[in-house]
Enzyme design. Structure first.
Site, PDB file in Angstrom:
ATOM      1  N   ASP A   1     -23.571  93.793 -81.128  1.00 47.86           N
ATOM      2  CA  ASP A   1     -24.763  93.112 -81.625  1.00 47.86           C
ATOM      3  C   ASP A   1     -25.640  92.630 -80.469  1.00 47.86           C
ATOM      4  O   ASP A   1     -26.838  92.829 -80.454  1.00 47.86           O
ATOM      5  CB  ASP A   1     -24.388  91.946 -82.551  1.00 47.86           C
TER       6      ASP A   1
ATOM      7  N   ASP B   1     -24.765  89.230 -73.704  1.00 49.68           N
ATOM      8  CA  ASP B   1     -25.247  87.964 -73.136  1.00 49.68           C
ATOM      9  C   ASP B   1     -24.813  87.917 -71.669  1.00 49.68           C
ATOM     10  O   ASP B   1     -25.472  88.478 -70.810  1.00 49.68           O
ATOM     11  CB  ASP B   1     -24.626  86.855 -74.004  1.00 49.68           C
TER      12      ASP B   1
HETATM   13  P1  5GP Z   1     -21.116  87.861 -73.680  1.00 49.58           P
HETATM   14  O1  5GP Z   1     -19.647  88.083 -73.510  1.00 49.58           O
HETATM   15  O2  5GP Z   1     -21.957  89.048 -73.290  1.00 49.58           O
HETATM   16  O3  5GP Z   1     -21.567  86.599 -72.993  1.00 49.58           O
HETATM   17  O4  5GP Z   1     -21.375  87.539 -75.179  1.00 49.58           O
HETATM   18  C1  5GP Z   1     -21.286  88.468 -76.150  1.00 49.58           C
HETATM   19  C2  5GP Z   1     -20.955  87.852 -77.476  1.00 49.58           C
HETATM   20  O5  5GP Z   1     -21.380  86.488 -77.580  1.00 49.58           O
HETATM   21  C3  5GP Z   1     -21.689  88.592 -78.561  1.00 49.58           C
HETATM   22  O6  5GP Z   1     -20.920  89.653 -79.064  1.00 49.58           O
HETATM   23  C4  5GP Z   1     -21.928  87.522 -79.594  1.00 49.58           C
HETATM   24  O7  5GP Z   1     -20.829  87.483 -80.467  1.00 49.58           O
HETATM   25  C5  5GP Z   1     -22.004  86.258 -78.812  1.00 49.58           C
HETATM   26  N1  5GP Z   1     -23.399  85.847 -78.578  1.00 49.58           N
HETATM   27  C6  5GP Z   1     -24.105  85.940 -77.429  1.00 49.58           C
HETATM   28  N2  5GP Z   1     -25.340  85.453 -77.575  1.00 49.58           N
HETATM   29  C7  5GP Z   1     -25.426  85.036 -78.864  1.00 49.58           C
HETATM   30  C8  5GP Z   1     -26.475  84.441 -79.641  1.00 49.58           C
HETATM   31  O8  5GP Z   1     -27.596  84.159 -79.186  1.00 49.58           O
HETATM   32  N3  5GP Z   1     -26.188  84.166 -80.934  1.00 49.58           N
HETATM   33  C9  5GP Z   1     -24.979  84.429 -81.503  1.00 49.58           C
HETATM   34  N4  5GP Z   1     -24.831  84.121 -82.789  1.00 49.58           N
HETATM   35  N5  5GP Z   1     -23.977  85.009 -80.793  1.00 49.58           N
HETATM   36  C10 5GP Z   1     -24.198  85.289 -79.494  1.00 49.58           C
HETATM   37 MG    MG Z   2     -20.337  90.356 -80.833  1.00 46.62          MG
END
Ligand code: 5GP
Ligand code: MG
Length: 180
Positions: free
Chosen positions: A104, A107
């Site tokens: 989805d 981040d």
């Molecule tokens: P990362 O490991 O890249 O920091 O984060 C990825 C996961 O964090 C995504 O799969 C998602 O589940 C969650 N995530 C990151 N940013 C957001 C956001 O703005 N809103 C929501 N609801 N989930 C996020």
């Molecule tokens: Mg996710």
């Protein structure tokens, strides 16, 4: 609905569904061209990616293609690593195959880096990554993203499968937290 309150936070409309759909249509078109003859296995990372995966996969026009649904679960009873998250639910043999991870949102990049690492241990031919959204300013890992729908600012969002503490996944549009 231009604004919505979920738990304690106010959110405002950020990306309307029509724009999300058009973005995914474009991604599917590119992927249909790139993945011909590759018999790709799509991997939807639950829970957040279920709407994106459904919207994308029905536009994949290849016959030789499959989809599977996996989840990241924290190890229980493992004292060493509260951080390590194990990919569960993968029943397909991916050795020698083209795997397309459907996320989805990327981040920090830590989640996708972890998933790529676990999949590579299973000797796939290649692991490609398709993410609907990317927050470039939040990225701290050098991950290879093959398909990126949209780049967005570093604000918390909900809707279209993404939740805030369990709620908001059913919103058809994407909302961004209001600065108050
Ligand atoms: P990362 O490991 O890249 O920091 O984060 C990825 C996961 O964090 C995504 O799969 C998602 O589940 C969650 N995530 C990151 N940013 C957001 C956001 O703005 N809103 C929501 N609801 N989930 C996020
Ligand atoms: Mg996710």
């Amino acid at each position: 609905m231009k604004q919505v309150k979920i738990h304690d936070k106010n959110f405002q409309l950020f990306i309307p569904y029509e724009k999300i759909r058009a973005t995914i249509e474009k991604m599917a078109e590119t992927m249909n061209n790139d993945l011909k003859e590759k018999n790709p296995l799509f991997l939807c990372i639950l829970n957040g990616s279920f709407m994106f995966a459904a919207e994308l996969f029905k536009r994949i026009s290849l016959i030789q293609t499959e989809i599977s649904f996996v989840k990241l679960a924290s190890y229980r009873g493992d004292k060493t690593s509260g951080q390590v998250k194990q990919l569960i639910g993968l029943n397909e043999v991916i050795e020698g195959r083209t795997v397309v991870v459907l996320e989805d949102i990327v981040d920090s990049g830590l989640t996708i880096e972890n998933i790529q690492g676990q999949l590579k241990l299973l000797n796939p031919r290649e692991v490609l990554v398709a993410t609907l959204l990317l927050k470039p300013d939040a990225l701290i890992r050098d991950v290879k993203l093959d398909y990126v729908g949209m780049e967005i600012p570093n604000d918390f969002i909900v809707g279209y499968g993404l939740d805030y503490d369990g709620l908001g996944r059913n919103l058809i549009d994407i909302y961004s937290v209001a600065n108050e």
